[in-house]
Scaffold this motif. Structure first.
Motif, mmCIF file in Angstrom:
data_model
loop_
_atom_site.group_PDB
_atom_site.id
_atom_site.type_symbol
_atom_site.label_atom_id
_atom_site.label_comp_id
_atom_site.label_asym_id
_atom_site.label_seq_id
_atom_site.Cartn_x
_atom_site.Cartn_y
_atom_site.Cartn_z
ATOM 1 N N ASP A 153 -4.699 4.059 -14.048
ATOM 2 C CA ASP A 153 -5.079 4.837 -13.295
ATOM 3 C C ASP A 153 -4.590 6.251 -14.265
ATOM 4 O O ASP A 153 -5.275 8.009 -13.786
ATOM 5 N N CYS A 210 -6.602 -1.445 -3.730
ATOM 6 C CA CYS A 210 -6.891 -0.287 -4.098
ATOM 7 C C CYS A 210 -7.683 0.333 -5.259
ATOM 8 O O CYS A 210 -9.017 -0.452 -4.559
ATOM 9 N N TRP A 211 -8.152 1.770 -4.843
ATOM 10 C CA TRP A 211 -9.289 2.477 -4.735
ATOM 11 C C TRP A 211 -9.961 2.487 -6.616
ATOM 12 O O TRP A 211 -9.345 1.689 -7.375
ATOM 13 N N ASP A 212 -10.754 1.657 -6.479
ATOM 14 C CA ASP A 212 -12.001 1.426 -7.578
ATOM 15 C C ASP A 212 -13.421 2.000 -8.190
ATOM 16 O O ASP A 212 -14.023 0.986 -8.698
ATOM 17 N N ARG A 213 -13.439 2.379 -7.254
ATOM 18 C CA ARG A 213 -14.517 3.687 -7.595
ATOM 19 C C ARG A 213 -15.175 4.579 -8.775
ATOM 20 O O ARG A 213 -15.729 5.348 -8.796
ATOM 21 N N HIS A 214 -14.183 4.217 -10.279
ATOM 22 C CA HIS A 214 -13.449 5.277 -10.926
ATOM 23 C C HIS A 214 -15.016 5.440 -11.673
ATOM 24 O O HIS A 214 -16.327 6.235 -11.993
ATOM 25 N N GLU A 263 -12.903 10.933 -0.983
ATOM 26 C CA GLU A 263 -13.155 9.576 -1.006
ATOM 27 C C GLU A 263 -11.980 8.745 -0.989
ATOM 28 O O GLU A 263 -11.454 8.255 -0.316
ATOM 29 N N TYR A 264 -12.701 9.369 -2.257
ATOM 30 C CA TYR A 264 -11.035 8.201 -2.490
ATOM 31 C C TYR A 264 -9.462 9.238 -2.228
ATOM 32 O O TYR A 264 -8.668 8.166 -2.014
ATOM 33 N N PHE A 297 -9.146 7.547 0.911
ATOM 34 C CA PHE A 297 -8.193 6.458 1.019
ATOM 35 C C PHE A 297 -7.490 6.181 0.676
ATOM 36 O O PHE A 297 -6.896 4.979 1.460
ATOM 37 N N THR A 298 -6.468 7.231 -0.249
ATOM 38 C CA THR A 298 -4.966 6.922 -0.429
ATOM 39 C C THR A 298 -4.334 7.072 0.384
ATOM 40 O O THR A 298 -3.577 6.496 1.081
#
Length: 331
Positions: free
Chosen positions: A145, A190-194, A215-216, A219-220
Motif C-alpha cells: 500500500d 481493506c480497500w482494493d480498488r487500486h 471514496e477510498y 472507506f478508510t
C-alpha cells in the motif's frame, strides 16, 4: 578515458541504501504493521542484536526515526513507539484529504495532466496492493500500500509534498494496525480498488481519479471510526469527501465478510510439485508477494515477528480501551 576502448559516456549514478537506511526502513514497516506496538521501548543494543549489526548503524537509524517523529526518545530509557490516538489520526487524515483536494483543483484549473511516464510502475504497484489486500496479510499489505501511494504522489511532480504525504501515511498505518490485528481475518476487509484508480489516471480522467480517491478516504475513515469506536461527526472533512464522492456515509463494517473476494488465478503448477492441486492460502500469497516485491531488507534480515520479550520493558499500563493481551492472568 579515450583511446583505450572505454566509452566517454558518463556512467549512471548507482544509489545504494546504507545499512542505516535499511534498518530504519525495517523498523518503520514493523511499526506500520503493528509488530512494534505503541508504548514499547527498546535500546540501541537491543536493535543492534535483533538485526545482527553494530551499534552505530542501529543508533543512527533510531535517531533518524526519532527526528521524523516516528519514535520518541526517552532519557536513559532508549526509544519508545508513540501511541497515536483518534485525535492524532484526525489531524493526519485531514492533512491528507486537504492536500489531495488542493492538487486536484490545481490540475483542474490549469487543465494540466500529471506526468504519466510512471504509469507502468504504478500499474505493477497497484496489482501487488490489490493482491495483498485480498490475501489479508497485513505484514505485506502495509508495504504494498505504501509503495503504491508513493507512486501516485510522484505524479504530482512535487517531491516535498510527496514525502510529506508518505510521512502521513506511515503514521496512518501505525494508528490503524493495532485495530486491524485484532480482527480474526482481513481478507476482503481493506480497500482494493487500486487498479480502478490507475485506469482512471491512464485515461486522463482526473475527475474519476479524484472521486475514487475520495471514496477510498471515505472507506478508510468509516472503517477506522467503527474499529476505534469514534463518531464520524468528528471528521471535519467528511462533507468534502461525501460531496466529491457523490455518496453519503454508510454504516461502518467492523466485522470481516464471511468470504473474501477471489484472488487472481495463478498459473498451473508444474506436475509433481507440492502445490499442485492445492489452492494457496492467504498467508502463502502474502509471503510470495513479499518475495516478488523485495520487501525484505537484503543485507539486513527483517524479522517476521518481533517478540515482546526482546524489548523487555513494557508500558506501565496497556493503552486505554485495549487491554494488554500479554498481561498475566488477574493482572
Amino acid at each position: 578515458m579515450s583511446g583505450n576502448g572505454a566509452s566517454d559516456t558518463p556512467r549512471p549514478v548507482i544509489h545504494r541504501n546504507s545499512l542505516r537506511e535499511q534498518i530504519a526502513g525495517a523498523l518503520r514497516e514493523e511499526m506500520m504493521a503493528g509488530r512494534l506496538a505503541a508504548g514499547r521501548n527498546f535500546t540501541v543494543k537491543e536493535i543492534a542484536e535483533l538485526y545482527g549489526v553494530s551499534a552505530t548503524p542501529a543508533r543512527e537509524a533510531l535517531v533518524d526515526l526519532g527526528a521524523q517523529g516516528l519514535l520518541r526518545t526517552e532519557h536513559h530509557r532508549g526509544f519508545t513507539v508513540p501511541e497515536l490516538c483518534w485525535e492524532d489520526f484526525l489531524e493526519i487524515f485531514e492533512s491528507r484529504v486537504l492536500l489531495t483536494d488542493s492538487f486536484y483543483r490545481q490540475f483542474s484549473t490549469r487543465r494540466a495532466l500529471p506526468d504519466l511516464t510512471r504509469l507502468p510502475s504504478l500499474s505493477r504497484r497497484a496489482d501487488a496492493a490489490v493482491r495483498a489486500a485480498r490475501a489479508g496479510n497485513l505484514d505485506v499489505m502495509v508495504g504494498c500500500d505504501r509503495r503504491f501511494w508513493q507512486e501516485v504522489s510522484a505524479l504530482l511532480g512535487n517531491r516535498r509534498i510527496g514525502d510529506y504525504l508518505d510521512w502521513l501515511r506511515v503514521q496512518s498505518w501505525m494508528f490503524a494496525a493495532p485495530y486491524l490485528r485484532e480482527m480474526p481475518a482481513l481478507g476482503g476487509v481493506c480497500w482494493d480498488r487500486h487498479l480502478d484508480l490507475v485506469e482512471a489516471i491512464g485515461a486522463h480522467d482526473l475527475e474519476a481519479a479524484y472521486r475514487i480517491i475520495c471514496e477510498y478516504n471515505l472507506f478508510t475513515v468509516r472503517l477506522l471510526a467503527g474499529l476505534a469506536g469514534s463518531p464520524l461527526e468528528s471528521v471535519t472533512v467528511l462533507g468534502l469527501l461525501t460531496e466529491a464522492a457523490g455518496a453519503e456515509p454508510l454504516p461502518v463494517p467492523v466485522e470481516p465478510p464471511v468470504s473474501s473476494p477471489p484472488l487472481p488465478a495463478e498459473p498451473a503448477a508444474e506436475p509433481g510439485t507440492a502445490r499442485a492441486g492445492r489452492p494457496r492460502q492467504g498467508g502463502e500469497v502474502g509471503r510470495e508477494l513479499g518475495r516478488e516485491l523485495g520487501l525484505g531488507l537484503g543485507l539486513v534480515p527483517q524479522p517476521r515477528w518481533v517478540p515482546y520479550g526482546r524489548f523487555g520493558r513494557r508500558p506501565a499500563e496497556a493503552p486505554q480501551g485495549r487491554p494488554d493481551p500479554h498481561a498475566a492472568p488477574g493482572r
